[in-house]
Design an enzyme around this catalytic site. Structure first.
Site, PDB file in Angstrom:
ATOM      1  N   ARG A 154       0.817  -1.217   0.000  1.00  0.00           N
ATOM      2  CA  ARG A 154       0.000   0.000   0.000  1.00  0.00           C
ATOM      3  C   ARG A 154       0.849   1.265   0.000  1.00  0.00           C
ATOM      4  O   ARG A 154       0.643   2.173  -0.797  1.00  0.00           O
ATOM      5  CB  ARG A 154      -0.921   0.009   1.231  1.00  0.00           C
ATOM      6  CG  ARG A 154      -2.103  -0.918   1.154  1.00  0.00           C
ATOM      7  CD  ARG A 154      -2.969  -0.787   2.392  1.00  0.00           C
ATOM      8  NE  ARG A 154      -2.232  -1.124   3.607  1.00  0.00           N
ATOM      9  CZ  ARG A 154      -2.118  -2.343   4.101  1.00  0.00           C
ATOM     10  NH1 ARG A 154      -2.702  -3.352   3.484  1.00  0.00           N
ATOM     11  NH2 ARG A 154      -1.447  -2.577   5.206  1.00  0.00           N
ATOM     12  N   ILE A 155       1.812   1.330   0.920  1.00  0.00           N
ATOM     13  CA  ILE A 155       2.608   2.556   1.038  1.00  0.00           C
ATOM     14  C   ILE A 155       3.557   2.695  -0.140  1.00  0.00           C
ATOM     15  O   ILE A 155       3.707   3.779  -0.708  1.00  0.00           O
ATOM     16  CB  ILE A 155       3.364   2.570   2.375  1.00  0.00           C
ATOM     17  CG1 ILE A 155       2.360   2.590   3.534  1.00  0.00           C
ATOM     18  CG2 ILE A 155       4.296   3.771   2.459  1.00  0.00           C
ATOM     19  CD1 ILE A 155       2.974   2.427   4.907  1.00  0.00           C
ATOM     20  N   ASP A 174       9.620  -6.832  -5.113  1.00  0.00           N
ATOM     21  CA  ASP A 174       8.661  -7.343  -4.139  1.00  0.00           C
ATOM     22  C   ASP A 174       8.316  -8.775  -4.546  1.00  0.00           C
ATOM     23  O   ASP A 174       7.648  -8.990  -5.558  1.00  0.00           O
ATOM     24  CB  ASP A 174       7.401  -6.475  -4.107  1.00  0.00           C
ATOM     25  CG  ASP A 174       6.495  -6.804  -2.931  1.00  0.00           C
ATOM     26  OD1 ASP A 174       6.401  -7.988  -2.576  1.00  0.00           O
ATOM     27  OD2 ASP A 174       5.877  -5.867  -2.376  1.00  0.00           O
ATOM     28  N   ASP A 259      13.903   7.589   8.889  1.00  0.00           N
ATOM     29  CA  ASP A 259      12.932   7.884   9.933  1.00  0.00           C
ATOM     30  C   ASP A 259      12.891   6.787  10.990  1.00  0.00           C
ATOM     31  O   ASP A 259      12.292   6.971  12.042  1.00  0.00           O
ATOM     32  CB  ASP A 259      11.535   8.043   9.308  1.00  0.00           C
ATOM     33  CG  ASP A 259      10.482   8.487  10.300  1.00  0.00           C
ATOM     34  OD1 ASP A 259      10.740   9.453  11.050  1.00  0.00           O
ATOM     35  OD2 ASP A 259       9.391   7.875  10.333  1.00  0.00           O
ATOM     36  N   GLU A 264      15.610   2.139  18.796  1.00  0.00           N
ATOM     37  CA  GLU A 264      14.974   3.433  19.020  1.00  0.00           C
ATOM     38  C   GLU A 264      14.659   3.611  20.500  1.00  0.00           C
ATOM     39  O   GLU A 264      14.292   2.647  21.170  1.00  0.00           O
ATOM     40  CB  GLU A 264      13.695   3.542  18.177  1.00  0.00           C
ATOM     41  CG  GLU A 264      13.967   3.496  16.677  1.00  0.00           C
ATOM     42  CD  GLU A 264      12.694   3.634  15.839  1.00  0.00           C
ATOM     43  OE1 GLU A 264      11.601   3.842  16.421  1.00  0.00           O
ATOM     44  OE2 GLU A 264      12.788   3.538  14.606  1.00  0.00           O
ATOM     45  N   HIS A 282      11.112   8.787  13.835  1.00  0.00           N
ATOM     46  CA  HIS A 282       9.985   7.887  13.589  1.00  0.00           C
ATOM     47  C   HIS A 282       8.672   8.677  13.487  1.00  0.00           C
ATOM     48  O   HIS A 282       7.724   8.456  14.238  1.00  0.00           O
ATOM     49  CB  HIS A 282       9.886   6.825  14.692  1.00  0.00           C
ATOM     50  CG  HIS A 282       9.214   5.560  14.227  1.00  0.00           C
ATOM     51  ND1 HIS A 282       9.573   4.324  14.656  1.00  0.00           N
ATOM     52  CD2 HIS A 282       8.172   5.351  13.361  1.00  0.00           C
ATOM     53  CE1 HIS A 282       8.817   3.393  14.095  1.00  0.00           C
ATOM     54  NE2 HIS A 282       7.956   4.005  13.298  1.00  0.00           N
ATOM     55  N   LEU A 283       8.632   9.559  12.497  1.00  0.00           N
ATOM     56  CA  LEU A 283       7.494  10.462  12.326  1.00  0.00           C
ATOM     57  C   LEU A 283       6.528  10.033  11.228  1.00  0.00           C
ATOM     58  O   LEU A 283       5.592  10.772  10.903  1.00  0.00           O
ATOM     59  CB  LEU A 283       8.002  11.880  12.000  1.00  0.00           C
ATOM     60  CG  LEU A 283       8.883  12.556  13.045  1.00  0.00           C
ATOM     61  CD1 LEU A 283       9.306  13.938  12.558  1.00  0.00           C
ATOM     62  CD2 LEU A 283       8.170  12.650  14.382  1.00  0.00           C
ATOM     63  N   GLY A 284       6.719   8.861  10.649  1.00  0.00           N
ATOM     64  CA  GLY A 284       5.924   8.456   9.494  1.00  0.00           C
ATOM     65  C   GLY A 284       4.430   8.532   9.706  1.00  0.00           C
ATOM     66  O   GLY A 284       3.680   8.859   8.785  1.00  0.00           O
ATOM     67  N   ALA A 285       3.974   8.211  10.906  1.00  0.00           N
ATOM     68  CA  ALA A 285       2.539   8.231  11.195  1.00  0.00           C
ATOM     69  C   ALA A 285       2.133   9.447  12.000  1.00  0.00           C
ATOM     70  O   ALA A 285       0.992   9.519  12.472  1.00  0.00           O
ATOM     71  CB  ALA A 285       2.145   6.965  11.949  1.00  0.00           C
TER      72      ALA A 285
END
Length: 318
Positions: A154-155, A174, A259, A264, A282-285
């Protein structure tokens, strides 16, 4: 659940208000964000549902402390912090919110790519430090470049769509999709070695599993097109960070924008002092829209699981 009683659901971390609002229609909600682990272990003793993000370790200790637990909801995609084997053994359903952050993660990956290509973070820092170093920041255009997507779910497909709008061509590796599926997303399916050799930018969009851990290691970096730029807004541990740092120092890799990290929060390490690397925590969401969707979607999954209804977002079978 006894007739006439409402199941207790513990929310262990800060989530959008949409989560608690939805749960309160059918459940007793205990908000435990910010509580020390010892307190959380006490609070889950009566819980039938638990909602977490990535900061709570749902390990054997916690599961043993929650004998009534039936559903764990992860407000996000990755379930690295949840012991799936132990949960499954105990008959506990685990569900995530796989669609909630897709757009935000794709946009962040693309933002990282642009920031690295045009030195945005470094240039901003110099101005704030009182310097005007315009000549020091010659970047590269995305137009006409080849973007290699490692993972075209999806991403990855959303990133491909954005790359095409910028005039890039897209290659994809993939093993779980067909060449026709890759074409529908705007890309051309390749094996990993071909993708490494031909891509000007490589962006990772895949989970961390035993098969993907350190997928990009020293051997992989020896196969890349010289001057490639690496982007990772998926999961830490897919890149061997020492090998990436060495490849950047040697000039084989022009730079990276990351990210996520093997450990972490990131404190020090081989990448922190390299000016060619853009780092975000880790700002992806981390958008209002993604958090609202994640809170609502995970609440829906938890309630469905508690009521014995189908849970499409379940990640295990019990």
């Amino acid at each position: 659940m006894a007739a006439g009683t409402r199941p207790v659901v513990v929310i262990a971390e800060v989530l959008a208000a949409s989560c608690a609002e939805y749960l309160r229609d059918t459940c007793e909600v205990v908000e435990a964000a910010g509580e020390p682990r010892s307190r959380l272990l006490s609070l889950v003793s009566d819980a039938e549902g638990l909602v977490v993000r990535s900061g709570t370790r749902v390990d054997r200790e916690l599961l043993e402390a929650a004998p009534r637990l039936r559903v764990v909801g992860r407000a996000g995609v990755g379930v690295d912090n949840i012991d799936l084997d132990e949960a499954t053994r105990r008959g506990i359903l685990v569900a995530n919110a796989p669609l909630a952050n897709s757009v935000s993660a794709a946009e962040h990956a693309f933002g990282l790519m642009l920031s690295q290509a045009r030195n945005i973070a470094r240039a901003d820092a110099t101005i704030r430090a009182g310097r005007w170093d315009r000549a020091a920041f010659r970047g590269v255009e995305l137009d006409g470049k080849v973007l290699g997507l490692v993972g075209l779910g999806r991403i990855g497909a959303l990133v491909a769509h954005r790359a095409l709008a910028f005039g890039m061509s897209v290659l994809a590796y993939d093993p779980y999709i067909t060449a026709d599926q890759a074409r529908q997303a705007g890309g051309e399916l390749r094996d990993l070695d071909s993708l490494l050799a031909e891509s000007d930018f490589i962006s990772l969009h895949l989970p961390r599993t035993p098969e993907t851990e350190n997928l990009l290691d020293a051997v992989a970096f020896s196969k890349v097109k010289p001057g490639v730029r690496i982007v990772n807004a998926s999961r830490g541990g897919i890149i061997d960070e020492d090998a990436l740092a060495a490849a950047i120092r040697s000039g084989r890799v022009a730079g990276a924008a990351l990210d996520v990290f093997a450990t972490e929060p990131l404190v020090g390490g081989p990448l922190v002092d390299l000016p060619q690397v853009v780092l975000t925590p880790h700002l992806g969401a981390s958008t209002a829209e993604a958090q609202d969707k994640a809170g609502l979607h995970v609440a829906e999954a938890v309630v469905a699981g508690l009521m014995g209804e189908p849970v499409p977002a379940a990640v295990n079978r019990v």
